[in-house]
Write a protein that holds these residues in place. Structure first.
Motif, PDB file in Angstrom:
ATOM      1  N   GLU A  86       1.307  -1.074   0.081  1.00  0.00           N
ATOM      2  CA  GLU A  86       0.214   0.136  -0.785  1.00  0.00           C
ATOM      3  C   GLU A  86       0.567   1.087   0.017  1.00  0.00           C
ATOM      4  OE1 GLU A  86      -2.949  -0.163   3.649  1.00  0.00           O
ATOM      5  OE2 GLU A  86      -3.557  -1.954   2.263  1.00  0.00           O
ATOM      6  N   HIS A  87       1.931   1.137   0.597  1.00  0.00           N
ATOM      7  CA  HIS A  87       2.773   2.259   0.406  1.00  0.00           C
ATOM      8  C   HIS A  87       3.926   1.863  -0.311  1.00  0.00           C
ATOM      9  CE1 HIS A  87       0.886   2.205   4.448  1.00  0.00           C
ATOM     10  NE2 HIS A  87       1.719   3.692   4.439  1.00  0.00           N
ATOM     11  N   GLY A  88       3.976   1.540  -1.466  1.00  0.00           N
ATOM     12  CA  GLY A  88       4.749   1.378  -2.530  1.00  0.00           C
ATOM     13  C   GLY A  88       6.002   0.664  -2.303  1.00  0.00           C
ATOM     14  N   HIS A  99      16.939  -2.308   4.959  1.00  0.00           N
ATOM     15  CA  HIS A  99      17.801  -1.055   4.346  1.00  0.00           C
ATOM     16  C   HIS A  99      18.217  -0.123   4.996  1.00  0.00           C
ATOM     17  CE1 HIS A  99      14.864  -0.823   0.233  1.00  0.00           C
ATOM     18  NE2 HIS A  99      15.706  -1.796   0.545  1.00  0.00           N
ATOM     19  N   GLN A 100      19.861   0.505   4.669  1.00  0.00           N
ATOM     20  CA  GLN A 100      20.860   1.524   5.222  1.00  0.00           C
ATOM     21  C   GLN A 100      19.803   2.828   5.774  1.00  0.00           C
ATOM     22  OE1 GLN A 100      23.370   1.186   6.690  1.00  0.00           O
ATOM     23  NE2 GLN A 100      23.459  -0.972   5.723  1.00  0.00           N
ATOM     24  N   ASP A 101      18.833   3.222   5.225  1.00  0.00           N
ATOM     25  CA  ASP A 101      18.255   4.105   6.109  1.00  0.00           C
ATOM     26  C   ASP A 101      16.692   3.797   6.438  1.00  0.00           C
ATOM     27  OD1 ASP A 101      16.140   3.269   3.785  1.00  0.00           O
ATOM     28  OD2 ASP A 101      15.631   5.035   2.808  1.00  0.00           O
ATOM     29  N   ARG A 102      16.484   2.407   6.811  1.00  0.00           N
ATOM     30  CA  ARG A 102      15.668   2.402   7.770  1.00  0.00           C
ATOM     31  C   ARG A 102      15.933   2.392   9.941  1.00  0.00           C
ATOM     32  NH1 ARG A 102      12.499   2.222   5.347  1.00  0.00           N
ATOM     33  NH2 ARG A 102      13.478   0.852   3.860  1.00  0.00           N
ATOM     34  N   THR A 103      15.054   3.134   9.549  1.00  0.00           N
ATOM     35  CA  THR A 103      15.169   3.704  11.074  1.00  0.00           C
ATOM     36  C   THR A 103      13.792   2.810  12.143  1.00  0.00           C
ATOM     37  OG1 THR A 103      13.625   5.178  11.386  1.00  0.00           O
ATOM     38  CG2 THR A 103      15.846   5.927  10.477  1.00  0.00           C
ATOM     39  N   PHE A 104      14.057   3.083  13.478  1.00  0.00           N
ATOM     40  CA  PHE A 104      12.771   2.166  14.189  1.00  0.00           C
ATOM     41  C   PHE A 104      11.810   2.205  14.098  1.00  0.00           C
ATOM     42  CE2 PHE A 104      10.889   0.889  18.830  1.00  0.00           C
ATOM     43  CZ  PHE A 104      10.877  -0.360  18.343  1.00  0.00           C
ATOM     44  N   GLN A 105      11.372   3.695  14.320  1.00  0.00           N
ATOM     45  CA  GLN A 105      10.847   4.707  13.731  1.00  0.00           C
ATOM     46  C   GLN A 105       9.725   4.491  13.017  1.00  0.00           C
ATOM     47  OE1 GLN A 105      13.358   6.638  14.667  1.00  0.00           O
ATOM     48  NE2 GLN A 105      12.754   6.689  17.286  1.00  0.00           N
ATOM     49  N   HIS A 106      10.619   3.804  11.606  1.00  0.00           N
ATOM     50  CA  HIS A 106       9.662   3.468  10.610  1.00  0.00           C
ATOM     51  C   HIS A 106       9.159   1.921  10.813  1.00  0.00           C
ATOM     52  CE1 HIS A 106      12.793   6.156   8.400  1.00  0.00           C
ATOM     53  NE2 HIS A 106      11.646   6.434   8.075  1.00  0.00           N
ATOM     54  N   VAL A 107      10.300   0.905  11.175  1.00  0.00           N
ATOM     55  CA  VAL A 107       9.637  -0.698  11.714  1.00  0.00           C
ATOM     56  C   VAL A 107       8.060   0.367  12.751  1.00  0.00           C
ATOM     57  CG1 VAL A 107      10.020  -2.938  13.232  1.00  0.00           C
ATOM     58  CG2 VAL A 107      11.387  -0.744  11.331  1.00  0.00           C
ATOM     59  N   THR A 108       8.283   0.546  13.295  1.00  0.00           N
ATOM     60  CA  THR A 108       6.901   0.688  14.020  1.00  0.00           C
ATOM     61  C   THR A 108       6.498   0.911  13.458  1.00  0.00           C
ATOM     62  OG1 THR A 108       8.602   1.284  16.015  1.00  0.00           O
ATOM     63  CG2 THR A 108       6.711   2.339  16.276  1.00  0.00           C
ATOM     64  N   ARG A 109       6.017   2.571  12.718  1.00  0.00           N
ATOM     65  CA  ARG A 109       4.563   2.745  12.119  1.00  0.00           C
ATOM     66  C   ARG A 109       4.620   1.451  11.001  1.00  0.00           C
ATOM     67  NH1 ARG A 109       6.703   8.031   9.179  1.00  0.00           N
ATOM     68  NH2 ARG A 109       8.840   6.901  10.158  1.00  0.00           N
ATOM     69  N   LEU A 110       5.551   0.333  10.272  1.00  0.00           N
ATOM     70  CA  LEU A 110       4.788  -0.492  10.274  1.00  0.00           C
ATOM     71  C   LEU A 110       4.349  -1.544  10.658  1.00  0.00           C
ATOM     72  CD1 LEU A 110       4.769  -2.120   7.452  1.00  0.00           C
ATOM     73  CD2 LEU A 110       7.510  -3.811   8.303  1.00  0.00           C
ATOM     74  N   ILE A 111       4.759  -1.815  11.900  1.00  0.00           N
ATOM     75  CA  ILE A 111       3.920  -2.618  12.679  1.00  0.00           C
ATOM     76  C   ILE A 111       2.619  -2.648  13.114  1.00  0.00           C
ATOM     77  CG2 ILE A 111       4.412  -4.530  14.541  1.00  0.00           C
ATOM     78  CD1 ILE A 111       8.015  -4.630  13.814  1.00  0.00           C
ATOM     79  N   THR A 112       2.536  -1.191  13.349  1.00  0.00           N
ATOM     80  CA  THR A 112       1.241  -1.004  14.041  1.00  0.00           C
ATOM     81  C   THR A 112       0.568  -0.331  12.912  1.00  0.00           C
ATOM     82  OG1 THR A 112       2.817   0.937  16.058  1.00  0.00           O
ATOM     83  CG2 THR A 112       0.185   1.207  15.600  1.00  0.00           C
ATOM     84  N   HIS A 113       0.628   0.046  11.729  1.00  0.00           N
ATOM     85  CA  HIS A 113      -0.203  -0.250  10.329  1.00  0.00           C
ATOM     86  C   HIS A 113      -0.454  -1.042  10.236  1.00  0.00           C
ATOM     87  CE1 HIS A 113      -2.921   2.067   7.385  1.00  0.00           C
ATOM     88  NE2 HIS A 113      -1.849   0.840   6.296  1.00  0.00           N
TER      89      HIS A 113
END
Length: 171
Positions: free
Chosen positions: A134-136, A147-161
């Motif tokens: 859904e997010h491309g 990915h090198q630019d991935r952060t824990f906030q990205h992971v949190t958003r993915l899992i929460t969504h």
């Protein structure tokens, strides 16, 4: 001659009718129930790590062992996030030498300790993949995690969504 009382008989007093037509009290929406996040489990004991899962299941059937109750996909995703928060998130390795885990490592940890079945884990992975689509992002979630630019906030958003979507679908 007796005098008759012309006054009407006494009636019990009642409250006068209201001047405005009666209205039903306003209905307020019930407060949304806060979903309780499953806690991250403790690291399993040595016995738990040494005894094969099949043998543990047989011991549970005999009442000699207590396995945790497997969670539905939405709760499994929330517990995966709790594990990452407690033990630390990392890239590129399921389990790092310092104890950090990637998403797949946290799911493996939960499956190995009996907190999720393989079918429940597969459904949770499907929800994460759907969220990424859904997010491309058209790649597996574990490659996205690395990915090198991935952060824990990205992971949190993915899992929460993904967990919210699973919960909305009744899982």
């Amino acid at each position: 001659m007796t005098r008759q009382d012309t006054r009407p008989t006494a009636r019990p007093r009642t409250a006068p009718p209201p001047a405005a037509p009666g209205r039903a009290p306003l209905r307020t929406a019930p407060a949304p129930q806060r979903v309780q996040m499953p806690a991250a489990p403790n690291w399993p004991s040595r016995w738990h790590l040494l005894i094969p899962a099949g043998f543990r299941n047989q011991m549970e059937a005999l009442g000699l062992w207590q396995n945790p109750t497997p969670l539905i996909p939405s709760d499994h995703l929330a517990q995966t996030l709790a594990v990452l928060d407690r033990y630390g998130w990392g890239r590129s390795l399921d389990f790092s030498p310092t104890g950090r885990m990637c998403i797949r490592g946290a799911q493996t940890f939960l499956q190995h300790t009996g907190h999720v079945t393989s079918a429940g884990r597969a459904r949770a992975v499907d929800y994460m993949q759907q969220t990424l689509q859904e997010h491309g992002y058209h790649q597996p979630f574990f490659a996205w995690n690395d990915h090198q630019d991935r952060t824990f906030q990205h992971v949190t958003r993915l899992i929460t969504h993904a967990a919210r979507t699973a919960r909305q679908n009744g899982e």
